[in-house]
Scaffold this motif. Structure first.
Motif, mmCIF file in Angstrom:
data_model
loop_
_atom_site.group_PDB
_atom_site.id
_atom_site.type_symbol
_atom_site.label_atom_id
_atom_site.label_comp_id
_atom_site.label_asym_id
_atom_site.label_seq_id
_atom_site.Cartn_x
_atom_site.Cartn_y
_atom_site.Cartn_z
ATOM 1 N N GLY A 165 -5.770 17.955 11.422
ATOM 2 C CA GLY A 165 -6.699 16.843 11.496
ATOM 3 C C GLY A 165 -5.988 15.511 11.451
ATOM 4 N N VAL A 166 -6.771 14.470 11.219
ATOM 5 C CA VAL A 166 -6.279 13.102 11.183
ATOM 6 C C VAL A 166 -6.610 12.494 9.828
ATOM 7 C CG1 VAL A 166 -6.505 10.807 12.213
ATOM 8 C CG2 VAL A 166 -6.503 12.832 13.675
ATOM 9 N N ALA A 167 -5.647 11.836 9.236
ATOM 10 C CA ALA A 167 -5.865 11.207 7.932
ATOM 11 C C ALA A 167 -6.847 10.044 8.061
ATOM 12 C CB ALA A 167 -4.550 10.714 7.350
ATOM 13 N N THR A 168 -7.750 9.930 7.085
ATOM 14 C CA THR A 168 -8.684 8.809 7.047
ATOM 15 C C THR A 168 -8.372 7.858 5.898
ATOM 16 O OG1 THR A 168 -10.270 10.060 5.692
ATOM 17 C CG2 THR A 168 -10.513 10.187 8.090
ATOM 18 N N GLY A 169 -7.389 8.192 5.079
ATOM 19 C CA GLY A 169 -6.999 7.352 3.958
ATOM 20 C C GLY A 169 -5.550 7.573 3.587
ATOM 21 N N ARG A 170 -5.123 7.065 2.444
ATOM 22 C CA ARG A 170 -3.730 7.176 2.000
ATOM 23 C C ARG A 170 -3.398 8.551 1.466
ATOM 24 N NH1 ARG A 170 -0.391 3.303 3.675
ATOM 25 N NH2 ARG A 170 0.890 3.488 1.788
ATOM 26 N N GLU A 171 -4.401 9.314 1.073
ATOM 27 C CA GLU A 171 -4.185 10.664 0.568
ATOM 28 C C GLU A 171 -5.111 11.644 1.270
ATOM 29 O OE1 GLU A 171 -4.666 10.825 -3.654
ATOM 30 O OE2 GLU A 171 -2.717 9.905 -4.062
ATOM 31 N N VAL A 172 -4.602 12.831 1.518
ATOM 32 C CA VAL A 172 -5.396 13.932 2.044
ATOM 33 C C VAL A 172 -5.345 15.052 1.018
ATOM 34 C CG1 VAL A 172 -5.560 15.714 3.819
ATOM 35 C CG2 VAL A 172 -5.050 13.353 4.466
ATOM 36 N N VAL A 173 -6.491 15.600 0.682
ATOM 37 C CA VAL A 173 -6.556 16.702 -0.276
ATOM 38 C C VAL A 173 -7.099 17.932 0.435
ATOM 39 C CG1 VAL A 173 -7.459 17.521 -2.495
ATOM 40 C CG2 VAL A 173 -6.997 15.076 -2.155
ATOM 41 N N ILE A 174 -6.359 19.042 0.304
ATOM 42 C CA ILE A 174 -6.814 20.309 0.869
ATOM 43 C C ILE A 174 -6.888 21.348 -0.246
ATOM 44 C CG2 ILE A 174 -5.933 19.876 3.199
ATOM 45 C CD1 ILE A 174 -3.505 21.616 2.478
ATOM 46 N N ARG A 175 -7.689 22.362 -0.032
ATOM 47 C CA ARG A 175 -7.841 23.441 -1.000
ATOM 48 C C ARG A 175 -7.704 24.767 -0.267
ATOM 49 N NH1 ARG A 175 -12.500 21.994 -3.525
ATOM 50 N NH2 ARG A 175 -13.691 22.745 -1.742
ATOM 51 N N VAL A 176 -7.094 25.739 -0.922
ATOM 52 C CA VAL A 176 -6.962 27.073 -0.353
ATOM 53 C C VAL A 176 -7.876 28.017 -1.123
ATOM 54 C CG1 VAL A 176 -5.410 28.982 0.158
ATOM 55 C CG2 VAL A 176 -4.586 26.635 0.351
ATOM 56 N N SER A 177 -8.779 28.660 -0.406
ATOM 57 C CA SER A 177 -9.698 29.623 -1.001
ATOM 58 C C SER A 177 -9.575 30.943 -0.252
ATOM 59 C CB SER A 177 -11.134 29.099 -0.921
ATOM 60 O OG SER A 177 -11.567 29.047 0.436
ATOM 61 N N LYS A 179 -11.359 31.854 2.025
ATOM 62 C CA LYS A 179 -11.648 31.573 3.434
ATOM 63 C C LYS A 179 -10.468 30.923 4.146
ATOM 64 C CE LYS A 179 -16.556 30.798 2.452
ATOM 65 N NZ LYS A 179 -17.677 29.818 2.523
ATOM 66 N N GLY A 180 -9.466 30.506 3.392
ATOM 67 C CA GLY A 180 -8.316 29.835 3.970
ATOM 68 C C GLY A 180 -8.244 28.395 3.516
ATOM 69 N N VAL A 181 -7.569 27.548 4.303
ATOM 70 C CA VAL A 181 -7.416 26.136 3.971
ATOM 71 C C VAL A 181 -8.703 25.388 4.290
ATOM 72 C CG1 VAL A 181 -6.167 24.013 4.500
ATOM 73 C CG2 VAL A 181 -4.938 26.183 4.354
ATOM 74 N N GLU A 182 -9.167 24.586 3.328
ATOM 75 C CA GLU A 182 -10.378 23.793 3.512
ATOM 76 C C GLU A 182 -10.083 22.335 3.173
ATOM 77 O OE1 GLU A 182 -12.925 25.568 0.651
ATOM 78 O OE2 GLU A 182 -13.463 27.274 1.918
ATOM 79 N N PRO A 183 -10.644 21.386 3.932
ATOM 80 C CA PRO A 183 -10.457 19.971 3.600
ATOM 81 C C PRO A 183 -11.318 19.586 2.401
ATOM 82 C CG PRO A 183 -11.942 20.189 5.463
ATOM 83 C CD PRO A 183 -11.461 21.584 5.144
ATOM 84 N N VAL A 184 -10.771 18.732 1.549
ATOM 85 C CA VAL A 184 -11.515 18.228 0.404
ATOM 86 C C VAL A 184 -11.750 16.733 0.525
ATOM 87 C CG1 VAL A 184 -11.494 17.911 -2.108
ATOM 88 C CG2 VAL A 184 -10.610 20.033 -1.113
ATOM 89 N N LEU A 185 -10.705 15.991 0.925
ATOM 90 C CA LEU A 185 -10.798 14.532 0.934
ATOM 91 C C LEU A 185 -9.817 13.953 1.941
ATOM 92 C CD1 LEU A 185 -11.964 11.977 -0.608
ATOM 93 C CD2 LEU A 185 -9.885 12.105 -2.016
ATOM 94 N N GLY A 186 -10.238 12.898 2.627
ATOM 95 C CA GLY A 186 -9.327 12.088 3.429
ATOM 96 C C GLY A 186 -8.902 12.659 4.756
#
Length: 348
Positions: A165-177, A179-186
């Motif tokens: 994806g494309v960053a929308t802020g200074r930090e990107v937060v992802i989570r692994v569950s 289901k796989g990698v999921e976006p959380v923030l940014g």
């Protein structure tokens, strides 16, 4: 005699430090006994500038852990902040002994998790860089979560070489569950990339290679080298650490790549080596690297089918034996038919 200890090793990461001339300058000023390069584009840049380097298909933290002699990390981040963030990540992964990090973007010699010693002080003296101390901080995230810091809005975000994806802020937060990698923030998600990453296998957020921004800003220095007219064809459907080793092997007459970003990287390396590419794409490139093509390259833009699905069909057509590249391309084009628009990109 070297200004540093005679057995000191410079571990270099990223293409930018070569493209700006910083690597050559550090080599002339510090005269390390060895330069070990980690990273695909760093290897391309190092070869273009002709420095006497060794190349590793492993991250810089692993290189430094395996060295049994004095060493330091040399890097040039896209900004002083991103350079320090990268150094902190490497230091955290190296462990308790800490590292000496020469960051050209900020003009600093950073002693991560260690007191400044004679080597650090000598590097600072010879370079004129500031000598500072740094302490790595715990990630401070929930288990299964990863924070990618130092992003710029609009930059492509990678996990293990795949743009998700494309960053929308200074930090990107992802989570692994499960289901796989999921976006959380940014993150503005690239669905196709996220699906491709999750199909590649389990992801460990603590050790995954995560970054944002282009992997190289400079165009490759094209070569007049010509690959053998007949030889092996390499199939690439990801951008792992062994990519360069695969495409630069002796006897390779061409590369078949799947995906816009993978094809861009393969074409960049191929132009440097003089090896043509047959790229299967769908037109959603993220501009992660300037693209140039070696003579004989062909692009197939998938129509009515995804590049991944077309790539799966083409994968079984890759012969184990040597082939004539031009004959092989004609066969592929005929088999693909109207499921792709075929074009020959200009080459340098």
């Amino acid at each position: 005699m070297s200004p540093l200890a005679k057995d000191t090793v410079m571990v270099v990461h990223g293409a930018e430090i070569f493209d700006t001339g910083n690597a050559a300058w550090l080599f002339s000023v510090l005269a390390p006994c060895r330069i070990v390069v980690a990273g695909i584009m760093a290897r391309v840049a190092a070869e273009e500038f002709g420095l006497p380097c060794e190349f590793a298909d492993i991250p810089p933290s692993m290189v430094m852990r395996r060295l049994h002699q004095p060493c330091f990390l040399a890097n040039r981040g896209k900004s002083p902040e991103s350079g320090r963030i990268f150094g902190e990540i490497v230091a955290r992964r190296v462990g308790d002994e800490g590292i000496i990090h020469v960051e050209c973007a900020s003009g600093e010699v950073i002693c991560w998790n260690r007191y400044p010693d004679d080597l650090a002080r000598e590097i600072a003296t010879l370079t004129g860089y500031s000598l500072v101390s740094g302490v790595t901080m715990p990630e401070g995230t929930e288990p299964g979560t990863r924070v990618i810091r130092g992003c710029l809005p609009g930059e492509a975000v990678f996990v293990n070489g795949t743009v998700i994806g494309v960053a929308t802020g200074r930090e990107v937060v992802i989570r692994v569950s499960e289901k796989g990698v999921e976006p959380v923030l940014g993150l503005s998600v690239k669905v196709h990339g996220l699906e491709k990453l999750n199909k590649s296998g389990p992801i460990d957020p603590a050790t995954a290679w995560c970054k944002s921004g282009p992997i190289r800003a400079r165009e490759p220095v094209t070569t007049n080298n010509a690959p053998p007219k007949k030889g092996r064809v390499v199939f690439i459907d990801h951008c792992g650490h062994t990519l360069y080793r695969s495409v630069s092997s002796d006897g390779v007459c061409g590369i078949v790549s799947v995906g816009d970003d993978t094809t861009a990287v393969c074409a960049h390396i191929g132009a440097h080596l003089g090896v043509p590419v047959f790229g299967i794409v769908d037109g959603d490139t993220d501009g992660i690297v300037p693209v140039r093509y070696a003579p004989g390259s062909v692009i197939a833009v998938a129509t009515g089918i995804s590049d991944d699905d077309l790539g799966k069909e083409v994968a079984v057509m890759i012969p184990a034996e040597e082939v004539d590249w031009d004959d092989f391309i004609r066969m592929l084009v005929a088999r693909i038919g109207d499921r792709a628009r075929i074009c020959r990109p200009p080459h340098s």
